[in-house]
Design an enzyme around this catalytic site. Structure first.
Site, PDB file in Angstrom:
ATOM      1  N   ASN A  87      11.644   5.181 -18.226  1.00 20.25           N
ATOM      2  CA  ASN A  87      12.106   3.996 -18.973  1.00 20.25           C
ATOM      3  C   ASN A  87      13.620   4.154 -19.235  1.00 20.25           C
ATOM      4  O   ASN A  87      14.094   4.096 -20.357  1.00 20.25           O
ATOM      5  CB  ASN A  87      11.323   3.828 -20.287  1.00 20.25           C
ATOM      6  CG  ASN A  87      11.615   2.465 -20.910  1.00 20.25           C
ATOM      7  OD1 ASN A  87      11.976   2.350 -22.062  1.00 20.25           O
ATOM      8  ND2 ASN A  87      11.495   1.426 -20.121  1.00 20.25           N
ATOM      9  N   HIS A  89      20.466   7.561 -20.213  1.00 22.88           N
ATOM     10  CA  HIS A  89      19.994   8.430 -19.117  1.00 22.88           C
ATOM     11  C   HIS A  89      20.933   8.342 -17.908  1.00 22.88           C
ATOM     12  O   HIS A  89      21.230   9.355 -17.270  1.00 22.88           O
ATOM     13  CB  HIS A  89      18.603   7.993 -18.639  1.00 22.88           C
ATOM     14  CG  HIS A  89      17.518   8.079 -19.663  1.00 22.88           C
ATOM     15  ND1 HIS A  89      16.948   6.979 -20.234  1.00 22.88           N
ATOM     16  CD2 HIS A  89      16.888   9.156 -20.211  1.00 22.88           C
ATOM     17  CE1 HIS A  89      16.002   7.355 -21.084  1.00 22.88           C
ATOM     18  NE2 HIS A  89      15.946   8.665 -21.096  1.00 22.88           N
ATOM     19  N   ILE A 130      25.072   7.358 -26.096  1.00 20.53           N
ATOM     20  CA  ILE A 130      25.542   6.021 -25.705  1.00 20.53           C
ATOM     21  C   ILE A 130      24.940   5.028 -26.699  1.00 20.53           C
ATOM     22  O   ILE A 130      23.751   5.096 -27.026  1.00 20.53           O
ATOM     23  CB  ILE A 130      25.092   5.687 -24.259  1.00 20.53           C
ATOM     24  CG1 ILE A 130      25.583   6.762 -23.287  1.00 20.53           C
ATOM     25  CG2 ILE A 130      25.586   4.308 -23.844  1.00 20.53           C
ATOM     26  CD1 ILE A 130      27.090   6.854 -23.137  1.00 20.53           C
TER      27      ILE A 130
END
Ligand code: PAF
Length: 282
Positions: free
Chosen positions: A32, A37, A178
């Protein structure tokens, strides 16, 4: 990008690369994938000749009443994003491949002390599950470096401690969190939030910013925690914990510590969000 569930295939490919004198970076994930990532994968591409990613929703790190079954699985979209980011090899094992004897009969890795507090206190066994799967994935992939998000600050410390304690020849790299434009840290669990909850959740980062400024100006840590807890509750959060620790060791703060970290976990509705903020005391 080649996708496989075959441990022997991963080992053979990595062995080939290493025989040619090339380096391998590894990014373990539960899928996901979001920009957090993808930033890890892009950083991995900069730091090594080849990048291996794993997607495995690890049952061992979920508690009985947690969201294992509901955890979002988006393999096709994840693959497209990984190809774009420059990953070359994707490992997507099943629980039966990783834990063939079942989890009860599986050896495990326990990193003492720091696994039992903060998130570990609310999620007993969670870091044992994390350390065990990361150790196992490291043994399968045998990377030169591995990258993890600083958003899971305690997880990063647990993994660094494991690698150090067990003399694993792997460099662990922590990559900055982030955030959405609102300041909300990106997380797969943000997908559980309604739009309204998402806007309210932005208060978590704002509260930590205010806490850091207050501690920098008057040094009153307990007072800052108490005010911040009230601010979170007023924004609709149910705080789980709010703590200030030494950012290098996670030890309770003493007068010697200059580099501190605020660690927060709080529920917005049924969704447990975590975040952290590192800062210097002066
Ligand atoms: O941070 C995660 O996604 C997981 O905890 C990890 C490190 C992939 C282990 O399952």
């Amino acid at each position: 990008m080649f996708t496989t569930q075959d441990i022997a295939h991963i080992r053979e490919q990595v062995r080939l690369w290493k025989r040619q004198g090339e380096t391998v970076a590894f990014v373990p994930t539960m899928g996901n994938l979001h920009l957090g990532h993808i930033t890890l994968v892009k950083e991995a591409v900069k730091r090594a000749d080849h990048v291996v990613v794993s997607i495995f929703v690890n049952p061992m790190q979920f508690g009985v009443n947690e969201d294992l079954d509901a955890y979002p699985r988006t393999l096709d979209a994840d693959k497209a994003a990984l190809i774009d980011a420059g990953a070359e090899l994707l490992f997507t094992p099943t629980p039966a491949i990783i834990y063939p004897k079942g989890m009860d009969k599986q050896s495990f890795v326990e990193v003492p002390a720091i696994s039992d507090e903060l998130c570990g206190a609310s999620r007993p066994g969670h870091f044992r599950g994390v350390a065990t799967i990361v150790c196992k994935l490291f043994n399968i992939v045998q990377p030169d470096i591995a990258l993890f998000g600083k958003k899971d600050f305690q997880q990063l410390m647990v993994i660094k401690t494991m690698v150090d304690d067990l003399s694993m020849p792997i460099e662990i790299v922590g990559v900055e969190t982030i955030r959405e434009a609102s300041g909300l840290a990106m997380s797969s669990r943000n997908g559980y939030l309604s739009n309204e909850q998402k806007s309210a959740a932005a208060v978590l980062k704002q509260t930590m910013d205010k806490m850091a400024s207050a501690i920098q100006s008057d040094g009153m840590i307990e007072e800052a925690i108490s005010i911040a807890t009230q601010q979170l509750a007023a924004a609709g959060f149910k705080p789980d914990y709010l703590a200030v620790r030494c950012a290098d060791t996670l030890d309770p703060v003493s007068t010697d510590h200059q580099h501190l970290v605020i660690l927060a976990a709080a529920y917005m509705g049924n969704t447990r969000l975590i975040d952290n903020l590192c800062f210097n005391r002066e």
